[in-house]
Write a protein that holds these residues in place. Structure first.
Motif, PDB file in Angstrom:
ATOM      1  N   VAL A  65       0.874  -1.177   0.000  1.00 15.60           N
ATOM      2  CA  VAL A  65       0.000   0.000   0.000  1.00 15.60           C
ATOM      3  C   VAL A  65       0.906   1.220   0.000  1.00 15.60           C
ATOM      4  O   VAL A  65       1.830   1.315   0.814  1.00 15.60           O
ATOM      5  N   ILE A  66       0.660   2.143  -0.913  1.00 14.90           N
ATOM      6  CA  ILE A  66       1.503   3.326  -1.033  1.00 14.90           C
ATOM      7  C   ILE A  66       0.818   4.508  -0.348  1.00 14.90           C
ATOM      8  O   ILE A  66      -0.294   4.891  -0.703  1.00 14.90           O
ATOM      9  N   LEU A  67       1.502   5.043   0.643  1.00 18.03           N
ATOM     10  CA  LEU A  67       1.035   6.250   1.325  1.00 18.03           C
ATOM     11  C   LEU A  67       1.840   7.428   0.799  1.00 18.03           C
ATOM     12  O   LEU A  67       3.073   7.429   0.864  1.00 18.03           O
ATOM     13  N   ASN A  68       1.146   8.427   0.273  1.00 19.81           N
ATOM     14  CA  ASN A  68       1.784   9.625  -0.258  1.00 19.81           C
ATOM     15  C   ASN A  68       1.678  10.749   0.766  1.00 19.81           C
ATOM     16  O   ASN A  68       0.572  11.152   1.143  1.00 19.81           O
ATOM     17  N   VAL A  69       2.802  11.234   1.213  1.00 22.18           N
ATOM     18  CA  VAL A  69       2.863  12.286   2.220  1.00 22.18           C
ATOM     19  C   VAL A  69       3.353  13.567   1.567  1.00 22.18           C
ATOM     20  O   VAL A  69       4.411  13.575   0.930  1.00 22.18           O
ATOM     21  N   VAL A 110       7.708  -2.739  -5.061  1.00 18.08           N
ATOM     22  CA  VAL A 110       7.727  -1.455  -4.367  1.00 18.08           C
ATOM     23  C   VAL A 110       8.332  -0.412  -5.295  1.00 18.08           C
ATOM     24  O   VAL A 110       9.375  -0.669  -5.915  1.00 18.08           O
ATOM     25  N   PRO A 111       7.722   0.762  -5.446  1.00 20.12           N
ATOM     26  CA  PRO A 111       8.301   1.802  -6.301  1.00 20.12           C
ATOM     27  C   PRO A 111       9.724   2.149  -5.871  1.00 20.12           C
ATOM     28  O   PRO A 111      10.040   2.180  -4.673  1.00 20.12           O
ATOM     29  N   ALA A 112      10.564   2.426  -6.851  1.00 19.00           N
ATOM     30  CA  ALA A 112      11.968   2.709  -6.561  1.00 19.00           C
ATOM     31  C   ALA A 112      12.150   3.948  -5.703  1.00 19.00           C
ATOM     32  O   ALA A 112      13.143   4.064  -4.964  1.00 19.00           O
ATOM     33  N   ASP A 113      11.229   4.878  -5.799  1.00 17.14           N
ATOM     34  CA  ASP A 113      11.359   6.129  -5.051  1.00 17.14           C
ATOM     35  C   ASP A 113      10.602   6.119  -3.729  1.00 17.14           C
ATOM     36  O   ASP A 113      10.375   7.175  -3.131  1.00 17.14           O
ATOM     37  N   ALA A 114      10.212   4.946  -3.264  1.00 18.75           N
ATOM     38  CA  ALA A 114       9.450   4.838  -2.022  1.00 18.75           C
ATOM     39  C   ALA A 114      10.312   4.275  -0.893  1.00 18.75           C
ATOM     40  O   ALA A 114      11.192   3.440  -1.122  1.00 18.75           O
ATOM     41  N   VAL A 115      10.069   4.744   0.300  1.00  8.10           N
ATOM     42  CA  VAL A 115      10.669   4.162   1.514  1.00  8.10           C
ATOM     43  C   VAL A 115       9.773   3.019   1.967  1.00  8.10           C
ATOM     44  O   VAL A 115       8.559   3.192   2.101  1.00  8.10           O
ATOM     45  N   LYS A 116      10.372   1.865   2.197  1.00 10.84           N
ATOM     46  CA  LYS A 116       9.595   0.705   2.601  1.00 10.84           C
ATOM     47  C   LYS A 116       9.425   0.687   4.125  1.00 10.84           C
ATOM     48  O   LYS A 116      10.384   0.846   4.873  1.00 10.84           O
ATOM     49  N   ILE A 117       8.191   0.496   4.564  1.00 12.46           N
ATOM     50  CA  ILE A 117       7.875   0.365   5.984  1.00 12.46           C
ATOM     51  C   ILE A 117       7.201  -0.982   6.185  1.00 12.46           C
ATOM     52  O   ILE A 117       6.195  -1.288   5.533  1.00 12.46           O
ATOM     53  N   GLU A 118       7.747  -1.789   7.081  1.00  7.52           N
ATOM     54  CA  GLU A 118       7.186  -3.109   7.330  1.00  7.52           C
ATOM     55  C   GLU A 118       6.097  -3.036   8.403  1.00  7.52           C
ATOM     56  O   GLU A 118       6.293  -2.448   9.469  1.00  7.52           O
ATOM     57  N   LEU A 119       4.965  -3.647   8.086  1.00 12.51           N
ATOM     58  CA  LEU A 119       3.860  -3.741   9.028  1.00 12.51           C
ATOM     59  C   LEU A 119       3.898  -5.113   9.696  1.00 12.51           C
ATOM     60  O   LEU A 119       4.182  -6.110   9.041  1.00 12.51           O
ATOM     61  N   PRO A 120       3.581  -5.186  10.986  1.00 15.59           N
ATOM     62  CA  PRO A 120       3.623  -6.480  11.659  1.00 15.59           C
ATOM     63  C   PRO A 120       2.506  -7.424  11.237  1.00 15.59           C
ATOM     64  O   PRO A 120       2.590  -8.632  11.452  1.00 15.59           O
ATOM     65  N   GLY A 132       6.847  12.278   0.481  1.00 14.08           N
ATOM     66  CA  GLY A 132       6.939  11.467  -0.723  1.00 14.08           C
ATOM     67  C   GLY A 132       6.224  10.141  -0.544  1.00 14.08           C
ATOM     68  O   GLY A 132       5.238  10.039   0.191  1.00 14.08           O
ATOM     69  N   LYS A 133       6.737   9.101  -1.196  1.00 10.64           N
ATOM     70  CA  LYS A 133       6.074   7.801  -1.189  1.00 10.64           C
ATOM     71  C   LYS A 133       6.624   6.908  -0.082  1.00 10.64           C
ATOM     72  O   LYS A 133       7.828   6.849   0.153  1.00 10.64           O
ATOM     73  N   PHE A 134       5.688   6.200   0.566  1.00  9.48           N
ATOM     74  CA  PHE A 134       6.046   5.218   1.580  1.00  9.48           C
ATOM     75  C   PHE A 134       5.286   3.935   1.259  1.00  9.48           C
ATOM     76  O   PHE A 134       4.056   3.946   1.178  1.00  9.48           O
ATOM     77  N   ALA A 135       6.033   2.861   1.053  1.00  4.02           N
ATOM     78  CA  ALA A 135       5.441   1.583   0.676  1.00  4.02           C
ATOM     79  C   ALA A 135       5.261   0.731   1.934  1.00  4.02           C
ATOM     80  O   ALA A 135       6.248   0.347   2.575  1.00  4.02           O
ATOM     81  N   LEU A 136       4.020   0.440   2.263  1.00  4.86           N
ATOM     82  CA  LEU A 136       3.711  -0.348   3.441  1.00  4.86           C
ATOM     83  C   LEU A 136       3.556  -1.804   3.028  1.00  4.86           C
ATOM     84  O   LEU A 136       2.686  -2.142   2.209  1.00  4.86           O
ATOM     85  N   VAL A 137       4.404  -2.655   3.589  1.00  5.88           N
ATOM     86  CA  VAL A 137       4.399  -4.077   3.229  1.00  5.88           C
ATOM     87  C   VAL A 137       4.320  -4.909   4.500  1.00  5.88           C
ATOM     88  O   VAL A 137       4.772  -4.490   5.572  1.00  5.88           O
ATOM     89  N   ILE A 138       3.758  -6.104   4.372  1.00  8.32           N
ATOM     90  CA  ILE A 138       3.698  -7.009   5.510  1.00  8.32           C
ATOM     91  C   ILE A 138       5.102  -7.560   5.758  1.00  8.32           C
ATOM     92  O   ILE A 138       5.802  -7.963   4.821  1.00  8.32           O
ATOM     93  N   LYS A 139       5.528  -7.547   6.999  1.00  9.47           N
ATOM     94  CA  LYS A 139       6.854  -8.031   7.349  1.00  9.47           C
ATOM     95  C   LYS A 139       7.064  -9.452   6.824  1.00  9.47           C
ATOM     96  O   LYS A 139       6.216 -10.325   6.980  1.00  9.47           O
ATOM     97  N   GLY A 140       8.191  -9.637   6.154  1.00  5.16           N
ATOM     98  CA  GLY A 140       8.519 -10.946   5.613  1.00  5.16           C
ATOM     99  C   GLY A 140       8.036 -11.192   4.203  1.00  5.16           C
ATOM    100  O   GLY A 140       8.317 -12.250   3.629  1.00  5.16           O
ATOM    101  N   THR A 141       7.305 -10.231   3.622  1.00  5.64           N
ATOM    102  CA  THR A 141       6.845 -10.363   2.238  1.00  5.64           C
ATOM    103  C   THR A 141       7.641  -9.426   1.339  1.00  5.64           C
ATOM    104  O   THR A 141       8.285  -8.483   1.814  1.00  5.64           O
ATOM    105  N   HIS A 142       7.570  -9.674   0.046  1.00  4.72           N
ATOM    106  CA  HIS A 142       8.380  -8.896  -0.889  1.00  4.72           C
ATOM    107  C   HIS A 142       7.581  -8.526  -2.145  1.00  4.72           C
ATOM    108  O   HIS A 142       7.946  -8.890  -3.267  1.00  4.72           O
TER     109      HIS A 142
END
Length: 452
Positions: free
Chosen positions: A109-113, A160-170, A147-157
């Motif tokens: 899920v991409i969150l745009n800030v 993710v957009p190249a310009d996004a910071v990845k944040i792992e969700l539990p 900018g962009k923040f990519a929310l991903v489930i921890k342990g999944t891959h």
């Protein structure tokens, strides 16, 4: 499906009513730290297991209400209207937005800030236990504050957009609560508010909210809390260090509840006569107290303090970590007497001692009536005073905030908050991005002094 009547505004009101307390105990731990599977649980163990699960059920209840009653949906931002004071415990200093976000193993899920400069903002992400995952802002992500923040489930891959910071969700779901300071220019704050957006694939597989029995703040859930322990615990991992021990305890009590009608009756009666009364007694504490103010320093990240998490989730769900905000609640004067809207009070900041020097964000004082915790109607439509208010100083260089039903003769109108004549009232002093002296308990607002 049963749904909850527990709405966000009711939760916010309780955060004032109970002062968002700090608790020193986390409930009774399992004897010797060991739970013997199949053993008949003691009274203390049953109470501890209920304490542990209750905090999770409060979050599940809110999710059920938001999704099934309010129909907010997942991955859709709700932009709360600006400036409305017609609800419980309004914060009139910020523009709010909120959302339930949900990813799956194949999709982020991409969150745009948006870029926000010169005013406080944060995008706060929380897990299913009410614990803060992270805050997106220039303090937490100095190299990528927007900018962009990519929310991903921890342990999944997932991709993710190249310009996004990845944040792992539990877990697959997280709660978003974002704030943008008004700072005297509401139109700019609203424009920025609506620039927070979410991009999510319609193909994301999202489980519906886990169904919970109906319960209320006045009548919490009882033995039913143990009917689906394994399923509830599977919905979201718990970051609490003692979670494995407490989950084993809860599972053992659940097995005991299912063993016989007598066992279930014993557990239900113990929750009714001990667990719930002890919880309510805890909510009446006021953490650290000084000069009529009370404050909690245990929010957002709870460690092993089960009771603190329960009380925060009950009274102020979605509370942020103290590095982002500290709330001083005022319900008494400096002599320990309840605040009376018929009387006149003064909060006097010494020369050079205004709150501006103690926060890196902003501060505000909002006045509410009690017990409904709504703003007090007045001709000026003034409900709070904050760091951008045009306060006038006293002759000695100090600055006073006056609280009274009628403006005192010596009080500048800009420094006066009207109180409800003949009724009680409460104050909420919000300190955003508090400095170390506030975080360490070395600074409190001046006493709420009864004027002579």
């Amino acid at each position: 499906m049963k749904t909850s009547k527990w709405i966000f505004s009711c939760i916010a009101s309780a955060s004032i009513a109970f002062g968002i307390v700090a608790c020193g105990s986390s409930g009774t731990a399992p004897e010797n730290g060991v739970v013997v599977s199949g053993a008949v649980p003691t009274d203390d163990q049953i109470v501890s297991a209920w304490d542990y699960l209750y905090g999770r059920y409060l979050v599940l209840q809110q999710e059920n209400h938001d999704i099934n009653v309010e129909k907010v949906g997942y991955n859709r931002i709700k932009y709360n209207p600006l400036g409305s004071a017609q609800f419980v415990n309004p914060n009139l200093d910020v523009a709010y937005l909120e959302a339930w976000l949900a990813a799956d193993s194949s999709h982020a899920v991409i969150l745009n800030v948006p870029r926000v400069t010169g005013r406080y903002y944060t995008a706060q992400l929380l897990d299913g236990w009410g614990e803060v995952i992270t805050n997106i802002n220039e303090r937490t992500y100095p190299d990528h504050p927007y900018g962009k923040f990519a929310l991903v489930i921890k342990g999944t891959h997932p991709p993710v957009p190249a310009d996004a910071v990845k944040i792992e969700l539990p877990s697959p779901k997280a709660k978003l609560l974002a704030r943008v300071e008004l700072k005297g220019s509401p139109k700019t704050a609203v424009r920025l508010q609506h620039q927070f957006t979410v991009d999510a694939s319609p193909e994301i597989k999202i489980d519906p909210p886990f169904d919970v029995p109906e319960f209320t703040p006045a009548a919490p859930i009882r033995a039913e809390i143990f009917d689906h322990v394994s399923e509830v615990l599977a919905t979201c991992p718990d970051p609490m260090p003692k979670a494995p021990e407490l989950q084993a305890l809860a599972s053992n009590v659940a097995s005991y509840v299912k063993s016989s009608a007598a066992a279930r009756a014993r557990v239900d009666d113990l929750i009714r006569t001990r667990a719930i009364p002890e919880f309510f007694a805890g909510t009446k504490g006021f953490g650290t107290q000084k000069g009529g103010w009370s404050v909690s320093y245990v929010v957002g990240k709870f460690g092993d303090d089960v009771m603190a998490r329960d009380i925060i989730n009950y009274g102020g769900l979605w509370a942020n970590v103290t590095s982002e905000a500290i709330y001083f609640v005022g319900q008494k004067d400096g002599n320990g007497q309840p605040l009376d809207g018929s009387r006149t009070y003064e909060i006097r900041f010494p020369k050079g001692g205004k709150p501006d020097a103690h926060v890196d964000g902003f501060w505000s004082v909002t006045l509410y009536s009690v017990p409904d915790y709504r703003v007090v109607p007045n001709a000026m439509h003034r409900y709070n005073i904050n760091n951008v208010s045009p306060l006038k100083t006293n002759a000695d260089g100090s600055t006073s905030i006056w609280l009274a039903p009628v403006r005192p003769k010596n009080a500048p109108q800009s420094n006066w908050l009207p109180t409800p004549d003949g009724k009680g009232f409460s104050l909420n002093f919000r300190a955003y991005v508090p400095k170390q002296d506030v975080l360490q308990g070395e600074w409190f607002p001046p006493p709420i002094a009864l004027a002579k």
